[in-house]
Design a protein around this motif. Structure first.
Motif, PDB file in Angstrom:
ATOM      1  N   GLU A  89      50.004  25.409  20.532  1.00  0.00           N
ATOM      2  CA  GLU A  89      50.026  26.800  21.066  1.00  0.00           C
ATOM      3  C   GLU A  89      50.797  28.001  20.351  1.00  0.00           C
ATOM      4  OE1 GLU A  89      51.492  26.385  25.612  1.00  0.00           O
ATOM      5  OE2 GLU A  89      52.161  24.657  24.502  1.00  0.00           O
ATOM      6  N   PRO A  90      49.829  28.841  20.293  1.00  0.00           N
ATOM      7  CA  PRO A  90      50.522  30.408  19.872  1.00  0.00           C
ATOM      8  C   PRO A  90      51.367  30.113  19.996  1.00  0.00           C
ATOM      9  CG  PRO A  90      48.103  31.088  20.165  1.00  0.00           C
ATOM     10  CD  PRO A  90      48.420  29.291  20.890  1.00  0.00           C
ATOM     11  N   LYS A  91      52.660  30.174  20.738  1.00  0.00           N
ATOM     12  CA  LYS A  91      53.421  30.919  21.804  1.00  0.00           C
ATOM     13  C   LYS A  91      54.539  29.830  21.151  1.00  0.00           C
ATOM     14  CE  LYS A  91      53.944  28.751  26.038  1.00  0.00           C
ATOM     15  NZ  LYS A  91      52.971  28.523  27.301  1.00  0.00           N
ATOM     16  N   ARG A  92      54.255  28.598  20.644  1.00  0.00           N
ATOM     17  CA  ARG A  92      55.112  27.433  19.533  1.00  0.00           C
ATOM     18  C   ARG A  92      55.509  28.387  17.866  1.00  0.00           C
ATOM     19  NH1 ARG A  92      53.457  21.936  19.566  1.00  0.00           N
ATOM     20  NH2 ARG A  92      55.148  22.120  18.022  1.00  0.00           N
ATOM     21  N   LEU A  93      54.575  28.845  17.704  1.00  0.00           N
ATOM     22  CA  LEU A  93      54.816  30.090  16.519  1.00  0.00           C
ATOM     23  C   LEU A  93      55.599  30.753  15.772  1.00  0.00           C
ATOM     24  CD1 LEU A  93      50.020  29.662  15.671  1.00  0.00           C
ATOM     25  CD2 LEU A  93      52.474  29.127  13.836  1.00  0.00           C
ATOM     26  N   ILE A  94      56.490  30.795  15.167  1.00  0.00           N
ATOM     27  CA  ILE A  94      56.833  31.574  14.463  1.00  0.00           C
ATOM     28  C   ILE A  94      57.092  32.069  13.542  1.00  0.00           C
ATOM     29  CG2 ILE A  94      58.997  32.566  14.650  1.00  0.00           C
ATOM     30  CD1 ILE A  94      58.970  29.291  16.315  1.00  0.00           C
ATOM     31  N   VAL A  95      56.346  33.488  13.516  1.00  0.00           N
ATOM     32  CA  VAL A  95      55.965  34.043  11.651  1.00  0.00           C
ATOM     33  C   VAL A  95      57.265  34.433  11.261  1.00  0.00           C
ATOM     34  CG1 VAL A  95      54.870  35.476  10.249  1.00  0.00           C
ATOM     35  CG2 VAL A  95      53.227  35.128  12.277  1.00  0.00           C
ATOM     36  N   THR A  96      57.485  34.034  10.259  1.00  0.00           N
ATOM     37  CA  THR A  96      58.791  33.961   9.189  1.00  0.00           C
ATOM     38  C   THR A  96      58.750  35.197   7.851  1.00  0.00           C
ATOM     39  OG1 THR A  96      58.902  32.705   8.288  1.00  0.00           O
ATOM     40  CG2 THR A  96      60.006  32.613  10.751  1.00  0.00           C
ATOM     41  N   ALA A  97      59.931  35.055   7.278  1.00  0.00           N
ATOM     42  CA  ALA A  97      59.858  35.957   5.607  1.00  0.00           C
ATOM     43  C   ALA A  97      59.858  34.746   5.387  1.00  0.00           C
ATOM     44  CB  ALA A  97      61.412  36.419   5.533  1.00  0.00           C
ATOM     45  N   TRP A 239      54.730  38.280  -1.341  1.00  0.00           N
ATOM     46  CA  TRP A 239      54.390  39.411   0.692  1.00  0.00           C
ATOM     47  C   TRP A 239      55.653  38.107   1.481  1.00  0.00           C
ATOM     48  CZ3 TRP A 239      50.286  42.727   1.105  1.00  0.00           C
ATOM     49  CH2 TRP A 239      49.879  42.129  -0.205  1.00  0.00           C
ATOM     50  N   ARG A 240      56.367  38.041   1.400  1.00  0.00           N
ATOM     51  CA  ARG A 240      57.286  36.738   1.455  1.00  0.00           C
ATOM     52  C   ARG A 240      56.955  36.989   3.625  1.00  0.00           C
ATOM     53  NH1 ARG A 240      59.011  34.389  -0.199  1.00  0.00           N
ATOM     54  NH2 ARG A 240      60.693  34.297   0.621  1.00  0.00           N
ATOM     55  N   LEU A 241      55.829  35.554   4.073  1.00  0.00           N
ATOM     56  CA  LEU A 241      55.932  35.414   4.547  1.00  0.00           C
ATOM     57  C   LEU A 241      55.263  34.324   4.930  1.00  0.00           C
ATOM     58  CD1 LEU A 241      54.921  37.010   6.877  1.00  0.00           C
ATOM     59  CD2 LEU A 241      52.660  37.186   6.932  1.00  0.00           C
ATOM     60  N   GLY A 242      55.988  33.391   5.557  1.00  0.00           N
ATOM     61  CA  GLY A 242      55.709  31.683   6.261  1.00  0.00           C
ATOM     62  C   GLY A 242      55.605  32.139   7.833  1.00  0.00           C
ATOM     63  N   TRP A 243      55.494  30.231   8.072  1.00  0.00           N
ATOM     64  CA  TRP A 243      55.644  29.944   9.561  1.00  0.00           C
ATOM     65  C   TRP A 243      56.710  28.661   9.742  1.00  0.00           C
ATOM     66  CZ3 TRP A 243      50.982  29.707   6.948  1.00  0.00           C
ATOM     67  CH2 TRP A 243      50.668  28.659   7.451  1.00  0.00           C
ATOM     68  N   PRO A 268      53.500  44.943   6.395  1.00  0.00           N
ATOM     69  CA  PRO A 268      52.460  44.847   6.151  1.00  0.00           C
ATOM     70  C   PRO A 268      51.496  43.046   5.258  1.00  0.00           C
ATOM     71  CG  PRO A 268      53.746  46.431   4.898  1.00  0.00           C
ATOM     72  CD  PRO A 268      54.604  46.036   6.053  1.00  0.00           C
ATOM     73  N   ALA A 269      52.724  42.634   5.214  1.00  0.00           N
ATOM     74  CA  ALA A 269      52.341  41.117   5.130  1.00  0.00           C
ATOM     75  C   ALA A 269      51.090  40.923   5.644  1.00  0.00           C
ATOM     76  CB  ALA A 269      53.567  41.136   4.610  1.00  0.00           C
ATOM     77  N   GLN A 270      51.930  40.787   6.834  1.00  0.00           N
ATOM     78  CA  GLN A 270      51.676  40.500   8.113  1.00  0.00           C
ATOM     79  C   GLN A 270      49.903  40.665   8.181  1.00  0.00           C
ATOM     80  OE1 GLN A 270      53.472  39.442  12.067  1.00  0.00           O
ATOM     81  NE2 GLN A 270      55.307  40.460  10.546  1.00  0.00           N
ATOM     82  N   HIS A 271      49.954  41.402   8.570  1.00  0.00           N
ATOM     83  CA  HIS A 271      48.512  42.228   8.514  1.00  0.00           C
ATOM     84  C   HIS A 271      47.449  41.573   7.664  1.00  0.00           C
ATOM     85  CE1 HIS A 271      49.042  44.738  12.224  1.00  0.00           C
ATOM     86  NE2 HIS A 271      49.969  44.347  11.971  1.00  0.00           N
ATOM     87  N   ALA A 272      48.607  41.837   6.011  1.00  0.00           N
ATOM     88  CA  ALA A 272      47.062  41.212   4.828  1.00  0.00           C
ATOM     89  C   ALA A 272      47.597  39.973   5.002  1.00  0.00           C
ATOM     90  CB  ALA A 272      48.315  40.831   3.451  1.00  0.00           C
ATOM     91  N   ALA A 273      47.765  38.996   6.303  1.00  0.00           N
ATOM     92  CA  ALA A 273      47.834  37.197   5.782  1.00  0.00           C
ATOM     93  C   ALA A 273      46.400  37.140   7.124  1.00  0.00           C
ATOM     94  CB  ALA A 273      49.356  37.059   6.433  1.00  0.00           C
ATOM     95  N   LEU A 274      46.618  38.036   7.862  1.00  0.00           N
ATOM     96  CA  LEU A 274      45.487  37.700   8.969  1.00  0.00           C
ATOM     97  C   LEU A 274      43.950  37.646   7.541  1.00  0.00           C
ATOM     98  CD1 LEU A 274      45.288  40.561  11.427  1.00  0.00           C
ATOM     99  CD2 LEU A 274      46.027  38.499  11.472  1.00  0.00           C
ATOM    100  N   ALA A 275      44.153  37.934   7.021  1.00  0.00           N
ATOM    101  CA  ALA A 275      42.967  37.881   5.943  1.00  0.00           C
ATOM    102  C   ALA A 275      42.719  36.269   5.114  1.00  0.00           C
ATOM    103  CB  ALA A 275      42.465  38.891   4.783  1.00  0.00           C
ATOM    104  N   ALA A 276      43.919  35.529   5.161  1.00  0.00           N
ATOM    105  CA  ALA A 276      44.040  34.163   4.648  1.00  0.00           C
ATOM    106  C   ALA A 276      43.136  33.261   5.061  1.00  0.00           C
ATOM    107  CB  ALA A 276      45.709  34.201   4.584  1.00  0.00           C
ATOM    108  N   PHE A 277      42.836  33.495   6.483  1.00  0.00           N
ATOM    109  CA  PHE A 277      42.574  32.305   7.140  1.00  0.00           C
ATOM    110  C   PHE A 277      40.960  32.358   6.490  1.00  0.00           C
ATOM    111  CE2 PHE A 277      46.070  31.752   8.611  1.00  0.00           C
ATOM    112  CZ  PHE A 277      46.758  31.368   8.369  1.00  0.00           C
ATOM    113  N   ARG A 278      40.752  33.615   6.278  1.00  0.00           N
ATOM    114  CA  ARG A 278      39.000  33.704   6.650  1.00  0.00           C
ATOM    115  C   ARG A 278      38.264  32.556   5.157  1.00  0.00           C
ATOM    116  NH1 ARG A 278      38.429  40.319   5.552  1.00  0.00           N
ATOM    117  NH2 ARG A 278      37.274  39.352   3.878  1.00  0.00           N
TER     118      ARG A 278
END
Ligand SMILES: Cc1ncc(COP(=O)(O)O)c(C=O)c1O
Length: 391
Positions: A89-97, A239-243, A268-278
């Motif tokens: 469930e997306p609500k269990r997912l926390i985007v982090t640095a 980009w300092r992004l994880g989850w 910015p990193a969060q919006h960039a990461a939207l393309a990571a799974f393409r």
């Protein structure tokens, strides 16, 4: 200045000193083969950069929700569905640095002063410092090649005390590149659950397994904490992004902590990461994964040919943890000599814990194959000369 007592327990990375030495040598015109660095050498994939540029051009760069933008939480959930066939469930997912942020949040909601967390030794050095930062106690479990450098149920049961709150494992692991199988993870989860503790599984090197895909611990149940990142497979360290995927009842506590600690992960990193799974990004990343596999093979056979012993096959990440004791009694001084006299930088075992650190070194295959070959040739000359000098 009087510093907090905890600072005495927070150790620097020994590898940083080595890197400083390597940089100084480079400044003097020496060429260094860098096998100490724990980050991919590849640039950020182009679709990710383009997504970031498009977003930044809007100028709409504000704080986001502390848990991350909903689109990214959904995209990560989609990744679990498509890659692992696991519904999260997306609500269990926390985007982090980064995974670093995820580890801090998970440990931050669990640990009271004096609480213990079981960790592998050797293991990722920051973990014990995270635990210390929250006034907890890191309890190392010595892991050897006999168990693929992973803790067993028996070891966990023996190390568990009335103060133990959690077991933290990484699969694939740093510095060894070894994995836990799904049955092993299931058995560890059972052991931890029976004792009322939490199981934290760091899956930051998922995607970087060679010849097979690792299963996620999320498939075992909703009570496991899973840590992951865009740093390694996705090649986005800076980009300092994880989850973090957390049990549902923990999300509100994590949200409060994230809001207070850093407000929100980088926008910015969060919006960039939207393309990571393409698909076009994944195609690039899968090409890199094949290249990592080829590099591993070259480095593994090269190190073994030099006399390093690799006692458990590294199946993932981009590291080889090698026993150097046949070549030198002290891997720390060997690492210094290798950088100074052979122009090869690698990480001494001291960074990863206190279990036989002076017998081991970590080599990272985060440089091109021709550089790995060059590094191996230099080490071959170095050891040959050292043997001649000994005679
Ligand atoms: C096992 C492990 N976990 C977590 C991290 C932290 O990574 P990041 O914060 O860049 O996602 C690293 C970095 O090397 C690592 O090796």
């Amino acid at each position: 200045m009087k510093f907090a007592a905890r600072m005495a327990d927070i150790a620097p990375f020994h590898v940083m000193e080595l890197m400083a030495k390597a940089k100084a040598l480079e400044a003097q015109g020496h060429d260094i083969v860098h096998m100490e660095v724990g980050e991919p050498d590849f640039p950020t994939p182009a679709p990710v950069i383009e997504a970031a540029q498009r977003f930044i051009a809007t100028g709409n760069v504000h704080y986001t929700n502390a848990l991350g933008i909903p689109e990214l939480r959904e995209a990560i959930a989609g990744h679990y569905q498509s890659r692992y066939g696991v519904a999260v469930e997306p609500k269990r997912l926390i985007v982090t640095a980064g995974a670093s942020g995820a580890l801090l949040l998970a440990l931050g909601i669990l640990i009271d002063p004096g609480d213990e967390v079981l960790l592998s030794d050797p293991g990722y050095p920051c973990n014990r410092h995270f635990v210390r930062a929250f006034e907890g106690r890191a309890r190392p479990i010595q892991v050897s090649a006999a168990t693929s450098y992973q803790p067993t149920v028996e070891q966990v049961a023996a190390a568990w005390s009335a103060r133990t709150r959690a077991l933290l494992v990484a699969t694939p692991a740093n510095p060894t590149g070894t994995l836990l199988t799904q049955p092993q993870l299931a058995a560890l989860r059972k052991t931890v659950r029976e004792r009322g503790g939490a199981l934290l599984v760091d899956e930051i090197y998922h995607g970087l397994t060679y010849g097979f895909d690792a299963e996620t611990a999320l498939a075992l149940g909703d009570d496991v904490f899973v840590i992951n990142s865009f740093s390694k497979y996705f090649g986005m360290t800076g980009w300092r992004l994880g989850w973090l995927v957390a049990p549902k009842e923990c999300v509100r506590e994590i949200e409060k902590l994230a809001q207070n600690l850093y407000i929100s992960p980088p926008t910015p990193a969060q919006h960039a990461a939207l393309a990571a799974f393409r698909p076009d990004t994944i195609e690039i990343l899968e090409g890199r994964r094949a290249e990592f596999a080829a590099r591993r093979d070259v480095l593994l056979s090269g190190l073994q040919g030099l006399g390093f012993e690799v006692k458990a096959p590294p199946q993932g990440a981009f590291y080889i943890y090698a026993d150097s004791s046949r070549l030198d009694g002290d891997s720390y001084s060997l690492a210094q000599s290798l950088v100074e006299r052979a122009g090869v930088a690698a990480t001494p075992g001291l960074d990863f814990g206190s279990f036989a650190p002076r017998q081991h070194m970590r080599f990272a295959y985060t440089v091109a194959r021709d550089r790995i070959e060059e590094g191996l040739a230099r080490m071959e000359r170095f050891f040959r000369t050292a043997r001649q000098e000994d005679k």
